[in-house]
Scaffold this active site. Structure first.
Site, PDB file in Angstrom:
ATOM      1  N   HIS A   1      -5.184  -3.633   5.500  1.00 33.15           N
ATOM      2  CA  HIS A   1      -4.623  -4.013   4.198  1.00 33.15           C
ATOM      3  C   HIS A   1      -5.701  -4.555   3.259  1.00 33.15           C
ATOM      4  O   HIS A   1      -5.504  -5.549   2.587  1.00 33.15           O
ATOM      5  CB  HIS A   1      -3.508  -5.041   4.405  1.00 33.15           C
ATOM      6  CG  HIS A   1      -2.770  -5.398   3.145  1.00 33.15           C
ATOM      7  ND1 HIS A   1      -2.149  -4.452   2.346  1.00 33.15           N
ATOM      8  CD2 HIS A   1      -2.549  -6.596   2.544  1.00 33.15           C
ATOM      9  CE1 HIS A   1      -1.579  -5.054   1.315  1.00 33.15           C
ATOM     10  NE2 HIS A   1      -1.810  -6.352   1.410  1.00 33.15           N
TER      11      HIS A   1
ATOM     12  N   ASP B   1       0.832  -1.206   0.000  1.00 33.80           N
ATOM     13  CA  ASP B   1       0.000   0.000   0.000  1.00 33.80           C
ATOM     14  C   ASP B   1       0.866   1.256   0.000  1.00 33.80           C
ATOM     15  O   ASP B   1       0.559   2.244  -0.671  1.00 33.80           O
ATOM     16  CB  ASP B   1      -0.923   0.003   1.225  1.00 33.80           C
ATOM     17  CG  ASP B   1      -1.782  -1.245   1.310  1.00 33.80           C
ATOM     18  OD1 ASP B   1      -2.227  -1.718   0.249  1.00 33.80           O
ATOM     19  OD2 ASP B   1      -1.981  -1.755   2.432  1.00 33.80           O
TER      20      ASP B   1
END
Length: 330
Positions: free
Chosen positions: A176, A149
């Site tokens: 996530h 990310d």
């Protein structure tokens, strides 16, 4: 000597991850485990002219225990990847991660454990509960790898600002998956230009970047290469910190005790926060810092999703225990 282990080393993430670890001078020994093909992957990697010795293991003959023996760092990309039509990876990957965590608890309980297997928001708590069951849980040594990310955020912001993405730092917190991924764009080292008006679209792209890759691969895979890159990047940060390098800070999905919850300002047992790494793993969990009203709203939206993901773990483990008890009594 640093021994790294990749569990799920024959898969789409595992193979390139193993390649990147083999290429690093920080790794002295590399051990690979999967249900198929690991001896071949190990043989292939062993021809690369770097110092680390590579060995591959399969489940027969206590292969998991042999792979884990003496491990300093264990990276887990094992399980089924994202693909079109498969929306609940938890049902498939929870049991895989539980069994691997049991092996870690029995064989190398002091190793740093880095979980890549999705859904990370749930698989990290699964590993924690297994380690607790064996009385070897150390929250400083368990990490959910959310680095992809951060890598995506840095890449996309670099494109917009015409900045080298390796020089861009964008903290990404929360979790996530989907809306639990919260990029703190206001803290980007490369500020977005005042003329930029597509912030919502950028946030969405960071949150759902995996979907972009799955769609582009047209059913032939998920974000395996970029995840391998991110996994290796984080693993090597953990190794560097363990070897004494200081000042290494990275977001990662970790357990929050009551003190950490107050520092971060959230009420959930697991959260991806900015963490300073040290010789024993987590040296310090850092506060979120100054966030905008919009970012605070994103964090607030992430918390219920995170709690649901964590609660699924309790149900899964309880159901598993009940099923085992019924089997023994039958």
């Amino acid at each position: 000597m640093v021994k790294a282990v990749v569990l799920g080393a024959a898969g789409g993430i595992g193979q390139p991850l193993a390649l990147l670890l083999k290429a690093s001078p920080l790794i002295s020994a590399l051990s690979l485990f999967d249900i198929v093909n690991t001896p071949g992957v190990a043989a292939d990697l062993s021809h690369i002219a770097t110092p680390s010795k590579v060995e591959g293991y399969l489940p027969p003959d206590d292969g998991l225990a042999k792979a884990l023996a003496g491990a300093n760092v264990v990276v887990i990309p094992a399980g089924v990847p994202r693909k079109p039509g498969v929306n609940d990876l938890f049902k498939i990957n929870a049991g895989i991660v539980r069994d691997l965590a049991t092996g870690i608890a029995k064989t190398c309980p002091k190793a740093f454990v880095l979980v890549i297997s999705n859904p990370v928001n749930s698989t990290v708590p699964i590993v924690a509960e297994v380690l607790k069951k064996h009385d070897v849980f150390d929250p400083k040594r368990l990490f959910g790898v959310t680095t992809l990310d951060v890598v995506r955020a840095s890449t996309f912001v670099g494109e917009i600002t015409n900045t080298d993405p390796t020089k861009v730092i964008v903290p990404v917190v929360g979790g996530h998956s989907g809306v639990t991924i919260v990029p703190l764009l206001s803290q980007s080292s490369a500020p977005l230009p005042s003329s930029f008006t597509d912030t919502d679209a950028l946030i969405n792209r960071i949150q759902f970047g995996g979907d972009e890759v799955v769609k582009a691969k047209d059913g032939a895979g998920s974000a395996t290469l970029s995840m391998a890159y991110a996994g290796a990047e984080f693993a090597l940060k953990v190794v560097r910190a363990a070897k004494g390098e200081t000042g290494i800070i990275a977001p990662t999905y970790v357990f929050l005790d009551d003190k950490a919850k107050k520092i971060v300002g959230v009420d959930t047992d697991y959260f991806s926060a900015r963490v300073e790494l040290g010789s024993d793993g987590v040296k310090e969990i850092l506060p979120l810092g100054s966030v905008t009203e919009k970012e605070q709203g994103l964090i607030a939206a992430a918390i219920p999703e995170l709690k649901t993901s964590i609660e699924k773990v309790t149900c899964f483990l309880n159901c598993t225990r009940n099923l085992m008890a019924e089997t023994r009594s039958a």
